[in-house]
Design a protein around this motif. Structure first.
Motif, PDB file in Angstrom:
ATOM      1  N   LEU A  17       0.844  -1.211   0.000  1.00 55.74           N
ATOM      2  CA  LEU A  17       0.000   0.000   0.000  1.00 55.74           C
ATOM      3  C   LEU A  17       0.872   1.251   0.000  1.00 55.74           C
ATOM      4  CD1 LEU A  17      -2.934  -0.913   2.424  1.00 55.74           C
ATOM      5  CD2 LEU A  17      -2.973  -0.769  -0.082  1.00 55.74           C
ATOM      6  N   PHE A  18       1.949   1.215   0.762  1.00 56.25           N
ATOM      7  CA  PHE A  18       2.860   2.360   0.768  1.00 56.25           C
ATOM      8  C   PHE A  18       3.532   2.529  -0.597  1.00 56.25           C
ATOM      9  CE2 PHE A  18       7.271   3.961   1.533  1.00 56.25           C
ATOM     10  CZ  PHE A  18       6.905   5.300   1.644  1.00 56.25           C
ATOM     11  N   ALA A  19       3.952   1.412  -1.188  1.00 53.53           N
ATOM     12  CA  ALA A  19       4.607   1.480  -2.504  1.00 53.53           C
ATOM     13  C   ALA A  19       3.636   2.033  -3.559  1.00 53.53           C
ATOM     14  CB  ALA A  19       5.107   0.095  -2.906  1.00 53.53           C
ATOM     15  N   ILE A  20       2.369   1.660  -3.444  1.00 54.56           N
ATOM     16  CA  ILE A  20       1.367   2.163  -4.400  1.00 54.56           C
ATOM     17  C   ILE A  20       1.156   3.660  -4.188  1.00 54.56           C
ATOM     18  CG2 ILE A  20      -1.087   2.062  -5.015  1.00 54.56           C
ATOM     19  CD1 ILE A  20      -0.845  -1.038  -4.367  1.00 54.56           C
ATOM     20  N   PHE A  21       1.088   4.058  -2.921  1.00 52.23           N
ATOM     21  CA  PHE A  21       0.978   5.483  -2.588  1.00 52.23           C
ATOM     22  C   PHE A  21       2.165   6.257  -3.180  1.00 52.23           C
ATOM     23  CE2 PHE A  21       2.013   8.992   0.329  1.00 52.23           C
ATOM     24  CZ  PHE A  21       0.809   9.691   0.354  1.00 52.23           C
ATOM     25  N   ALA A  22       3.367   5.724  -2.979  1.00 51.74           N
ATOM     26  CA  ALA A  22       4.572   6.378  -3.521  1.00 51.74           C
ATOM     27  C   ALA A  22       4.535   6.398  -5.049  1.00 51.74           C
ATOM     28  CB  ALA A  22       5.822   5.649  -3.026  1.00 51.74           C
ATOM     29  N   SER A  23       4.037   5.326  -5.646  1.00 52.23           N
ATOM     30  CA  SER A  23       3.963   5.251  -7.111  1.00 52.23           C
ATOM     31  C   SER A  23       3.070   6.355  -7.664  1.00 52.23           C
ATOM     32  CB  SER A  23       3.390   3.906  -7.560  1.00 52.23           C
ATOM     33  OG  SER A  23       4.066   2.849  -6.933  1.00 52.23           O
ATOM     34  N   GLU A  24       1.960   6.582  -6.988  1.00 45.73           N
ATOM     35  CA  GLU A  24       1.036   7.616  -7.459  1.00 45.73           C
ATOM     36  C   GLU A  24       1.732   8.982  -7.463  1.00 45.73           C
ATOM     37  OE1 GLU A  24      -2.255   6.803  -4.696  1.00 45.73           O
ATOM     38  OE2 GLU A  24      -3.421   6.061  -6.424  1.00 45.73           O
ATOM     39  N   ARG A  25       2.513   9.241  -6.405  1.00 46.86           N
ATOM     40  CA  ARG A  25       3.216  10.525  -6.322  1.00 46.86           C
ATOM     41  C   ARG A  25       4.326  10.618  -7.366  1.00 46.86           C
ATOM     42  NH1 ARG A  25       1.878  13.355  -1.714  1.00 46.86           N
ATOM     43  NH2 ARG A  25      -0.238  12.666  -1.260  1.00 46.86           N
ATOM     44  N   VAL A  26       5.135   9.577  -7.437  1.00 49.99           N
ATOM     45  CA  VAL A  26       6.317   9.618  -8.305  1.00 49.99           C
ATOM     46  C   VAL A  26       5.921   9.619  -9.777  1.00 49.99           C
ATOM     47  CG1 VAL A  26       8.384   8.331  -9.027  1.00 49.99           C
ATOM     48  CG2 VAL A  26       7.858   8.605  -6.585  1.00 49.99           C
ATOM     49  N   TYR A  27       4.937   8.825 -10.138  1.00 50.29           N
ATOM     50  CA  TYR A  27       4.549   8.722 -11.546  1.00 50.29           C
ATOM     51  C   TYR A  27       3.391   9.653 -11.911  1.00 50.29           C
ATOM     52  CZ  TYR A  27       7.439   4.472 -11.492  1.00 50.29           C
ATOM     53  OH  TYR A  27       8.466   3.568 -11.358  1.00 50.29           O
ATOM     54  N   GLY A  28       2.850  10.329 -10.905  1.00 44.31           N
ATOM     55  CA  GLY A  28       1.755  11.247 -11.176  1.00 44.31           C
ATOM     56  C   GLY A  28       0.529  10.575 -11.762  1.00 44.31           C
ATOM     57  N   ARG A  29       0.213   9.408 -11.235  1.00 43.59           N
ATOM     58  CA  ARG A  29      -0.996   8.747 -11.710  1.00 43.59           C
ATOM     59  C   ARG A  29      -1.830   8.279 -10.508  1.00 43.59           C
ATOM     60  NH1 ARG A  29      -1.348   3.185 -14.258  1.00 43.59           N
ATOM     61  NH2 ARG A  29      -3.367   3.609 -13.326  1.00 43.59           N
TER      62      ARG A  29
ATOM     63  N   VAL B 269      17.335   5.164  -1.392  1.00 40.49           N
ATOM     64  CA  VAL B 269      16.608   3.928  -1.173  1.00 40.49           C
ATOM     65  C   VAL B 269      15.972   3.521  -2.497  1.00 40.49           C
ATOM     66  CG1 VAL B 269      14.655   2.868   0.001  1.00 40.49           C
ATOM     67  CG2 VAL B 269      16.213   4.341   1.262  1.00 40.49           C
ATOM     68  N   ARG B 270      16.271   2.315  -2.928  1.00 40.58           N
ATOM     69  CA  ARG B 270      15.715   1.831  -4.188  1.00 40.58           C
ATOM     70  C   ARG B 270      14.402   1.116  -3.911  1.00 40.58           C
ATOM     71  NH1 ARG B 270      19.064   0.886  -8.414  1.00 40.58           N
ATOM     72  NH2 ARG B 270      18.445  -1.276  -8.578  1.00 40.58           N
ATOM     73  N   MET B 271      13.321   1.732  -4.323  1.00 43.29           N
ATOM     74  CA  MET B 271      11.999   1.145  -4.064  1.00 43.29           C
ATOM     75  C   MET B 271      11.384   0.635  -5.351  1.00 43.29           C
ATOM     76  SD  MET B 271       9.628   3.167  -1.342  1.00 43.29           S
ATOM     77  CE  MET B 271       8.160   2.163  -1.603  1.00 43.29           C
ATOM     78  N   VAL B 272      10.661  -0.474  -5.243  1.00 45.49           N
ATOM     79  CA  VAL B 272       9.943  -1.007  -6.389  1.00 45.49           C
ATOM     80  C   VAL B 272       8.580  -0.320  -6.438  1.00 45.49           C
ATOM     81  CG1 VAL B 272       9.111  -3.092  -7.524  1.00 45.49           C
ATOM     82  CG2 VAL B 272      11.097  -3.204  -6.001  1.00 45.49           C
ATOM     83  N   LEU B 273       8.315   0.365  -7.538  1.00 47.71           N
ATOM     84  CA  LEU B 273       7.055   1.101  -7.656  1.00 47.71           C
ATOM     85  C   LEU B 273       6.195   0.548  -8.774  1.00 47.71           C
ATOM     86  CD1 LEU B 273       8.198   4.818  -7.113  1.00 47.71           C
ATOM     87  CD2 LEU B 273       7.506   3.107  -5.424  1.00 47.71           C
ATOM     88  N   LEU B 274       4.890   0.787  -8.628  1.00 47.83           N
ATOM     89  CA  LEU B 274       3.916   0.246  -9.580  1.00 47.83           C
ATOM     90  C   LEU B 274       3.664   1.261 -10.696  1.00 47.83           C
ATOM     91  CD1 LEU B 274       2.141  -2.364  -9.664  1.00 47.83           C
ATOM     92  CD2 LEU B 274       0.311  -1.010  -8.627  1.00 47.83           C
ATOM     93  N   LYS B 275       4.014   0.871 -11.930  1.00 49.40           N
ATOM     94  CA  LYS B 275       3.754   1.761 -13.066  1.00 49.40           C
ATOM     95  C   LYS B 275       2.333   1.570 -13.560  1.00 49.40           C
ATOM     96  CE  LYS B 275       7.350   3.402 -15.296  1.00 49.40           C
ATOM     97  NZ  LYS B 275       8.508   3.573 -16.191  1.00 49.40           N
ATOM     98  N   ASP B 276       1.936   0.319 -13.571  1.00 50.71           N
ATOM     99  CA  ASP B 276       0.604  -0.061 -14.002  1.00 50.71           C
ATOM    100  C   ASP B 276       0.344  -1.434 -13.372  1.00 50.71           C
ATOM    101  OD1 ASP B 276      -1.804  -0.092 -15.292  1.00 50.71           O
ATOM    102  OD2 ASP B 276      -0.963   0.225 -17.290  1.00 50.71           O
ATOM    103  N   ILE B 277      -0.897  -1.907 -13.402  1.00 53.14           N
ATOM    104  CA  ILE B 277      -1.127  -3.238 -12.849  1.00 53.14           C
ATOM    105  C   ILE B 277      -0.341  -4.241 -13.702  1.00 53.14           C
ATOM    106  CG2 ILE B 277      -2.848  -4.979 -12.245  1.00 53.14           C
ATOM    107  CD1 ILE B 277      -3.269  -2.326 -10.779  1.00 53.14           C
ATOM    108  N   GLY B 278       0.515  -5.018 -13.047  1.00 58.40           N
ATOM    109  CA  GLY B 278       1.320  -5.987 -13.793  1.00 58.40           C
ATOM    110  C   GLY B 278       2.659  -5.450 -14.238  1.00 58.40           C
ATOM    111  N   GLU B 279       2.973  -4.223 -13.865  1.00 60.18           N
ATOM    112  CA  GLU B 279       4.238  -3.626 -14.310  1.00 60.18           C
ATOM    113  C   GLU B 279       4.863  -2.774 -13.211  1.00 60.18           C
ATOM    114  OE1 GLU B 279       3.843  -1.118 -17.744  1.00 60.18           O
ATOM    115  OE2 GLU B 279       5.988  -0.637 -17.715  1.00 60.18           O
ATOM    116  N   VAL B 280       6.117  -3.107 -12.882  1.00 55.43           N
ATOM    117  CA  VAL B 280       6.810  -2.326 -11.855  1.00 55.43           C
ATOM    118  C   VAL B 280       8.163  -1.851 -12.376  1.00 55.43           C
ATOM    119  CG1 VAL B 280       5.780  -3.305  -9.766  1.00 55.43           C
ATOM    120  CG2 VAL B 280       7.678  -4.496 -10.871  1.00 55.43           C
ATOM    121  N   ASP B 281       8.724  -0.902 -11.649  1.00 52.82           N
ATOM    122  CA  ASP B 281      10.064  -0.437 -11.974  1.00 52.82           C
ATOM    123  C   ASP B 281      10.753  -0.032 -10.672  1.00 52.82           C
ATOM    124  OD1 ASP B 281      12.212   0.107 -13.538  1.00 52.82           O
ATOM    125  OD2 ASP B 281      11.148   1.510 -14.856  1.00 52.82           O
TER     126      ASP B 281
END
Ligand code: NAD
Ligand code: ZN
Length: 359
Positions: free
Chosen positions: A273-285, A329-341
């Motif tokens: 949930l935290f990684a998804i929250f961070a993904s939204e901020r970092v990727y602006g989605r 800190v290298r975090m794995v973030l969610l770009k889309d469902i089924g895709e991370v970076d």
């Protein structure tokens, strides 16, 4: 069902199915372990009570069977238990032709696997998983024990000869352990497989749905995804790090709350949930339409950081994670469902994200 796990250096079979344990003698013969081979079953106290005599009886006609029992729980991934297990192996006279059977969940698998990796510079072992979480831990060859300064800090890569996964053992698994393993199933879907993710949303409404065919499907898909990542990158120089989705915060939480206080999967679920929250901020989605928090709550996962946890300490632990490099800190973030970076976050960014997430 038989799957093949492949790495650059080795390939080995994974047998999956209800009652497959009864084929263990046949499987051992097919792997060319001759009658008379010394087998050391490593297991924990819970499994000893439930199943070990059955396993011993299955094997003792053909093999010399010894058993070493460790305490149940994460605390057993310790140097003391590692040492005790090595001592047992020496006392039973195991040699380079002997075989270790890791019979249990991820704790037994990680400890027994690490013993196998280092006993006489490495002997063979077989994973016999008994938890849902072990669909993850029994595949891929990472074995380790913990150090008080960090989880899984002392370990090796050591692939097993085979994995024998009998889903019948999962019947006695307590609900919180089933949930813990289910977090890794969700992780596998989110990082690699949108269709599987959609299937999960449609088919698994509560943990009670994790039985029979549905449970077997979760295990098989999870293993296939894990195995495909490991095939690409056995030693974690690249994409294998994707499996750490949810683990940056997850591991920090486990360490901060004390191992065993929170299950691995509960910590990982919150970490996702935290990684998804961070993904939204970092990727602006936005992933708002997926309502991840509400979804995870239906299974009973924790969805917010316990108030007792000090965020500063959590941050320190996240920075100390061995996946951190060069101060980032290298975090794995969610770009889309089924895709991370993988994204490198500096301390300030991470700190802001964590504080906002915790609110
Ligand atoms: P675990 O092995 O401690 O099992 C959880 C609990 O369930 C224990 O108390 C155990 O005694 C009990 N149990 C196990 N099987 C049972 C059964 N069939 N019936 C009733 N009770 C049963 O924990 P786990 O969740 O399986 O694994 C967690 C560990 O796995 C962590 O240490 C984690 O770091 C490790 N892990 C390793 C990898 C890897 O790649 N090596 C990947 C993921 C997790
Ligand atoms: Zn994990």
């Amino acid at each position: 069902k038989q799957l093949l796990i492949e790495t650059k250096t080795k390939q080995y079979p994974l047998f999956l199915g209800e009652g497959i344990i009864h084929s263990l003698p046949k499987i051992l013969r097919s792997l060319s372990f001759p009658a008379g081979t010394k087998l050391l079953i490593v297991t924990d106290q819970t499994l000893e009570t439930l199943y070990v005599s059955q396993l011993q009886a299955l094997l003792s006609d053909d093999y010399h069977v010894y058993t070493h029992v460790i305490p149940s729980g994460e605390g057993a991934k310790s140097f003391e238990q590692y040492y005790a297990c090595q001592t047992a192996a020496l006392e039973y006279g195991l040699d380079r032709h002997s075989l270790i059977l890791a019979f249990g969940g991820g704790v037994v698998g990680d400890l027994a696997g690490f013993v196998a990796a280092t006993y006489m510079r490495g002997i063979r072992y077989i994973q016999i998983p008994t938890t849902l979480l072990a669909h993850d831990s029994a595949v891929g060859g990472k074995v380790a024990i913990n150090h008080p300064l960090g989880k899984n800090m002392i370990g090796a890569f050591h692939q097993p000869e085979a994995v024998v996964y009998d889903t019948a053992f999962l019947r006695s698994l307590p609900e919180k352990e089933l949930r813990s393993g289910f977090a890794e199933v969700i992780k596998h879907a989110l990082i690699r497989d949108r269709r599987f993710y959609e299937w999960l949303r449609q088919e698994i409404h509560t943990l009670c749905d994790l039985t029979g065919e549905r449970l077997a499907h979760c295990i098989q898909k999870g293993i296939e995804i894990k195995a495909s990542v490991v095939r690409e990158d056995e030693k974690e120089s690249g994409v294998r790090a994707h499996l750490n989705f949810g683990h940056t915060l997850g591991h920090a939480l486990e360490s901060e709350l004390g191992y065993g206080t929170i299950t691995h999967g509960d910590a990982v679920a919150l970490g996702m949930l935290f990684a998804i929250f961070a993904s939204e901020r970092v990727y602006g989605r936005s992933f708002a339409d997926h309502q991840f928090s509400a979804w995870l709550r239906t299974y009973g996962f924790p969805v917010s950081i316990p108030a007792t946890v000090k965020l500063d300490r959590l941050l320190e632990k996240m920075k100390g994670d061995k996946k951190a490099r060069a101060g980032m800190v290298r975090m794995v973030l969610l770009k889309d469902i089924g895709e991370v970076d993988i994204e490198a976050l500096d301390d300030d960014t991470l700190s802001v994200l964590l504080r906002e997430f915790a609110q």
